[in-house]
Design an enzyme around this catalytic site. Structure first.
Site, PDB file in Angstrom:
ATOM      1  N   CYS A 158       0.845  -1.201   0.000  1.00  0.00           N
ATOM      2  CA  CYS A 158       0.000   0.000   0.000  1.00  0.00           C
ATOM      3  C   CYS A 158       0.880   1.251   0.000  1.00  0.00           C
ATOM      4  CB  CYS A 158      -0.904  -0.021   1.234  1.00  0.00           C
ATOM      5  SG  CYS A 158      -1.879   1.487   1.450  1.00  0.00           S
ATOM      6  N   GLU A 159       0.580   2.178  -0.887  1.00  0.00           N
ATOM      7  CA  GLU A 159       1.415   3.373  -1.002  1.00  0.00           C
ATOM      8  C   GLU A 159       1.165   4.378   0.119  1.00  0.00           C
ATOM      9  OE1 GLU A 159      -1.152   6.234  -3.996  1.00  0.00           O
ATOM     10  OE2 GLU A 159       0.234   4.795  -4.871  1.00  0.00           O
ATOM     11  N   HIS A 160       0.107   4.212   0.886  1.00  0.00           N
ATOM     12  CA  HIS A 160      -0.211   5.190   1.940  1.00  0.00           C
ATOM     13  C   HIS A 160       0.620   4.969   3.201  1.00  0.00           C
ATOM     14  CE1 HIS A 160      -4.359   5.450  -0.167  1.00  0.00           C
ATOM     15  NE2 HIS A 160      -3.501   6.309  -0.686  1.00  0.00           N
ATOM     16  N   HIS A 161       0.825   3.702   3.584  1.00  0.00           N
ATOM     17  CA  HIS A 161       1.600   3.403   4.788  1.00  0.00           C
ATOM     18  C   HIS A 161       2.770   2.470   4.509  1.00  0.00           C
ATOM     19  CE1 HIS A 161      -2.467   4.481   6.306  1.00  0.00           C
ATOM     20  NE2 HIS A 161      -1.778   5.122   7.223  1.00  0.00           N
ATOM     21  N   GLN A 199      -5.443  -0.697  -4.230  1.00  0.00           N
ATOM     22  CA  GLN A 199      -6.085  -1.842  -4.883  1.00  0.00           C
ATOM     23  C   GLN A 199      -6.927  -1.424  -6.080  1.00  0.00           C
ATOM     24  OE1 GLN A 199      -7.885  -4.695  -2.200  1.00  0.00           O
ATOM     25  NE2 GLN A 199      -9.360  -5.355  -3.752  1.00  0.00           N
ATOM     26  N   HIS A 227      -5.807  -5.890   3.854  1.00  0.00           N
ATOM     27  CA  HIS A 227      -4.800  -4.840   3.939  1.00  0.00           C
ATOM     28  C   HIS A 227      -4.272  -4.729   5.361  1.00  0.00           C
ATOM     29  CE1 HIS A 227      -5.659  -2.766  -0.041  1.00  0.00           C
ATOM     30  NE2 HIS A 227      -6.617  -3.673   0.048  1.00  0.00           N
ATOM     31  N   CYS A 229      -2.649  -2.321   6.551  1.00  0.00           N
ATOM     32  CA  CYS A 229      -2.825  -0.972   7.080  1.00  0.00           C
ATOM     33  C   CYS A 229      -4.160  -0.834   7.812  1.00  0.00           C
ATOM     34  CB  CYS A 229      -2.720   0.065   5.965  1.00  0.00           C
ATOM     35  SG  CYS A 229      -3.885  -0.175   4.615  1.00  0.00           S
TER      36      CYS A 229
END
Length: 267
Positions: A158-161, A199, A227, A229
């Site tokens: 995941c690119e956010h976390h 995703q 996920h 995250c």
């Protein structure tokens, strides 16, 4: 006829050139040394322009010097995806310090090296193209029914976390003269999954790249994933599963094809 002027002493002091010209015309010197009005005007304007030229020159010198200083102070641009261009180990050691651990203890001494090596695999999708993955194609002959590869696992980040998410993918297409090796559908998924992702975009990229390169009559992609995250932080829901889909061509336009895909995926 000699040129006469009523300039005051103040005006004569304003321009040395004019002062000299007037003294020549007022004195008993030879007429050959007397300047014409045009010569006097040119001499005056040259004297007036000189301070302006000096100011502009000094300003340009300062600007050039400041530009050179700014360029010298600017850090060099880093080439993308080149891990050897920075001290990755020291950056990772600092991260270990920030989380509260000691990067010099026995269990962590080699951790930065291991992480850098793992990046080449986890984020290896940036170095690949769909044309290279789907290069092996075959004639479909008379076959024009659905081709489905379902329930194969994938892993992404995941690119956010920068935490992993993983699950199962299902890919189907309706051939249009060409088919592709079955394993290539899984490789296409891995190519996009081995990047920083969300995703929704991952699902869309798999479908659109398969449509672009193979040019089938339709493409359907569905992904089910959990996920970390959401599981390991935040709301910490362990059983939540995210489902995304992308339908193109006949799968989006034809209800029968769409229904068949969904039924086969859930059977």
């Amino acid at each position: 006829m000699p040129f006469h002027t009523d300039m005051s002493e103040t005006n004569l002091n304003f321009s040395p050139a004019m002062a000299g010209a007037v003294s020549l015309s007022s004195s008993n010197s030879a007429p050959a040394e007397t300047r014409s009005p045009i010569e006097l005007w040119r001499s005056l304007t040259a004297e007036l322009r000189r301070p302006l030229r000096i100011a502009i020159s000094r300003f340009n010198d300062r600007s050039d010097r400041h530009s050179a200083e700014r360029l010298a102070a600017r850090p060099p641009a880093m080439p993308p995806h080149d891990l050897s261009s920075v001290d990755s180990n020291e950056l990772l050691r600092e991260i270990l310090r920030r989380v509260g651990d000691d990067p010099d203890r026995e269990g962590l001494r080699q951790t930065p090296d291991r992480i850098v090596r793992s990046w080449k695999e986890i984020y290896g999708g940036y170095a690949q193209r769909a044309e290279d993955v789907l290069v092996t194609q075959f004639q479909a002959e008379q076959y024009d029914e659905m081709v489905l590869l379902r329930d194969f696992e994938f892993f992404s980040t995941c690119e956010h976390h920068m935490l992993p998410f993983s699950g199962k993918a299902h890919i189907a297409y309706l051939p249009n003269e060409k088919i592709v090796g079955l394993s290539k559908l899984a490789r296409l998924t891995d190519m996009h999954a081995r990047r920083l992702q969300v995703q929704e975009r991952l699902t869309y990229q798999i479908a659109t790249e398969l449509q672009r390169v193979l040019k089938p009559k339709g493409v359907a992609v569905m992904i089910e994933a959990k996920h970390q995250c959401m599981c390991s932080r935040g709301v910490r829901k362990q059983e939540g599963k995210m489902i995304t889909s992308c339908l193109l061509g006949a799968f989006k336009e034809n209800l029968a094809s769409r229904t068949e895909f969904l039924a086969l995926v859930k059977s």
